[in-house]
Each structure stands twice: as structure tokens, then as C-alpha cells.
Design an enzyme around this catalytic site. Sequence first.
Site, PDB file in Angstrom:
ATOM      1  N   HIS A  54     -18.051 -15.821   8.651  1.00 41.48           N
ATOM      2  CA  HIS A  54     -18.253 -15.568  10.080  1.00 41.48           C
ATOM      3  C   HIS A  54     -18.029 -16.864  10.859  1.00 41.48           C
ATOM      4  O   HIS A  54     -17.916 -17.941  10.262  1.00 41.48           O
ATOM      5  CB  HIS A  54     -19.670 -15.027  10.352  1.00 41.48           C
ATOM      6  CG  HIS A  54     -20.765 -15.966   9.941  1.00 41.48           C
ATOM      7  ND1 HIS A  54     -21.519 -15.783   8.804  1.00 41.48           N
ATOM      8  CD2 HIS A  54     -21.219 -17.106  10.513  1.00 41.48           C
ATOM      9  CE1 HIS A  54     -22.396 -16.766   8.702  1.00 41.48           C
ATOM     10  NE2 HIS A  54     -22.238 -17.586   9.721  1.00 41.48           N
TER      11      HIS A  54
HETATM   12  C1  T46 Z   1     -24.550 -19.831   8.842  1.00 44.01           C
HETATM   13  C2  T46 Z   1     -24.757 -20.014   7.382  1.00 44.01           C
HETATM   14  C3  T46 Z   1     -24.696 -21.452   6.945  1.00 44.01           C
HETATM   15  C4  T46 Z   1     -31.924 -13.546  10.532  1.00 44.01           C
HETATM   16  O1  T46 Z   1     -32.604 -12.498  10.675  1.00 44.01           O
HETATM   17  N1  T46 Z   1     -32.347 -14.716  11.127  1.00 44.01           N
HETATM   18  C5  T46 Z   1     -31.665 -15.873  10.995  1.00 44.01           C
HETATM   19  O2  T46 Z   1     -32.095 -16.919  11.531  1.00 44.01           O
HETATM   20  C6  T46 Z   1     -30.448 -15.864  10.244  1.00 44.01           C
HETATM   21  C7  T46 Z   1     -29.638 -17.136  10.073  1.00 44.01           C
HETATM   22  C8  T46 Z   1     -30.035 -14.685   9.672  1.00 44.01           C
HETATM   23  N2  T46 Z   1     -30.771 -13.550   9.826  1.00 44.01           N
HETATM   24  C9  T46 Z   1     -30.340 -12.305   9.144  1.00 44.01           C
HETATM   25  C10 T46 Z   1     -28.944 -11.810   9.482  1.00 44.01           C
HETATM   26  C11 T46 Z   1     -28.531 -11.074   8.225  1.00 44.01           C
HETATM   27  O3  T46 Z   1     -29.020  -9.749   8.269  1.00 44.01           O
HETATM   28  O4  T46 Z   1     -30.309 -12.580   7.737  1.00 44.01           O
HETATM   29  C12 T46 Z   1     -29.274 -11.811   7.113  1.00 44.01           C
HETATM   30  C13 T46 Z   1     -28.375 -12.725   6.294  1.00 44.01           C
HETATM   31  O5  T46 Z   1     -27.600 -13.552   7.196  1.00 44.01           O
HETATM   32  P1  T46 Z   1     -26.086 -13.944   6.917  1.00 44.01           P
HETATM   33  O6  T46 Z   1     -25.412 -12.864   6.181  1.00 44.01           O
HETATM   34  O7  T46 Z   1     -25.488 -14.369   8.223  1.00 44.01           O
HETATM   35  O8  T46 Z   1     -26.276 -15.206   5.935  1.00 44.01           O
HETATM   36  P2  T46 Z   1     -25.206 -16.305   5.531  1.00 44.01           P
HETATM   37  O9  T46 Z   1     -25.826 -17.096   4.443  1.00 44.01           O
HETATM   38  O10 T46 Z   1     -23.868 -15.704   5.281  1.00 44.01           O
HETATM   39  O11 T46 Z   1     -25.052 -17.238   6.844  1.00 44.01           O
HETATM   40  C14 T46 Z   1     -26.147 -18.039   7.277  1.00 44.01           C
HETATM   41  C15 T46 Z   1     -26.288 -18.009   8.792  1.00 44.01           C
HETATM   42  O12 T46 Z   1     -26.389 -16.627   9.249  1.00 44.01           O
HETATM   43  C16 T46 Z   1     -25.146 -18.650   9.517  1.00 44.01           C
HETATM   44  O13 T46 Z   1     -25.566 -18.972  10.826  1.00 44.01           O
HETATM   45  O14 T46 Z   1     -23.790 -20.554   9.457  1.00 44.01           O
HETATM   46  O15 T46 Z   1     -25.954 -19.396   6.876  1.00 44.01           O
END
Ligand code: T46
Length: 138
Positions: A54
Amino acid sequence: MDSLSTRWRHNILESKIVLDERGLLGEFTLQQIEFKVKRIYWVYSKSSQKRGFHAHKELHQFLVVLEGRIRIVLSDAQCCQEFQLAPGENLLIHPGVWREFVACDGDATILVLASEEYRESDYIRDYDEFVRWDNEVF
Ligand code: T46
């Protein structure tokens, strides 16, 4: 929106690391971070599991590897840059870049200091949409 050059200013900022027979202690100061921190979150990533895929429209981040090693690729519609980070190597990531990261050599835990609260509308999670957005904005 940040300028093109700002978007690619991904500094690696080193932490102080103190190693002894008991383990490790790492330190960084908030002065190293050029934005006001509004949120802190952490990610535990299993080995070889790909995460990210993303871009953020507005969010600035300071990524700290607490344990393990990660490989992270940052890209725009034209080019990309790869970083390999271990504890003590922190990465400043500006808005407008697509990111993909993976824990290599075992599991990894990262801590992220972020400039904004969590807002799903700040994410672009579809790569084709990112390329369209990139061409419009930059
Ligand atoms: C990034 C990389 C380095 C939340 O509810 N609160 C939060 O503060 C965050 C960051 C995520 N979420 C939820 C959103 C999704 O349903 O947690 C779930 C997993 O998030 P995501 O798939 O976006 O996780 P990553 O590891 O792919 O990405 C994360 C961060 O979202 C992003 O900002 O840059 O870590």
C-alpha cells in the site's frame, strides 16, 4: 502534498545500540524525527510473510526494527529502492510511496512512529490505483 524530492528523502537514521551478555538496549531521540508523532504502533511479522502493499497519501513514518531483519522496497510508478534493516537502523518514510516489506532471516518486530492517527482513507491498497494517483499528483 509533498514535492517529488521530499517523497524520496528516505533517510536511514541510526540508533544507539548497547550490547552486552544480557542482550541489547537501543535508543533514539525524538529529535531525529522531523514530524510530530501522533501514533505509535508495532508489527510482528512472521518470517517470509509479505506485508505492506500500500501507499499513504499523507502519512509520515519512522520505522524502527526492534528484532529480526526486514527487507523493504519503496517505489513510485517509475522506480524503486530497496533497504535491508536490522536493529539500530531506522527508516524515515514519507507519503506517496508504495511499500512492500518482508521479514527475512526469521520473524521480525518493528515499531512505527506515525504523524497521523489511523485513517483507512489515507491508504491506497490497489497498485493500479496507486499508479493513477501517482500520475495525477506528482
Ligand atoms: C505501514 C506498515 C509499515 C489499525 O487498526 N490501526 C493501525 O494503527 C494500523 C497501522 C492498522 N490497523 C489495522 C488495519 C488492518 O485491518 O490493522 C490491520 C493490519 O494492517 P495492515 O494490513 O495495513 O498492516 P501492514 O503490516 O501491511 O502495514 C502496516 C501499516 O498499516 C502501514 O501504515 O506502513 O505497517
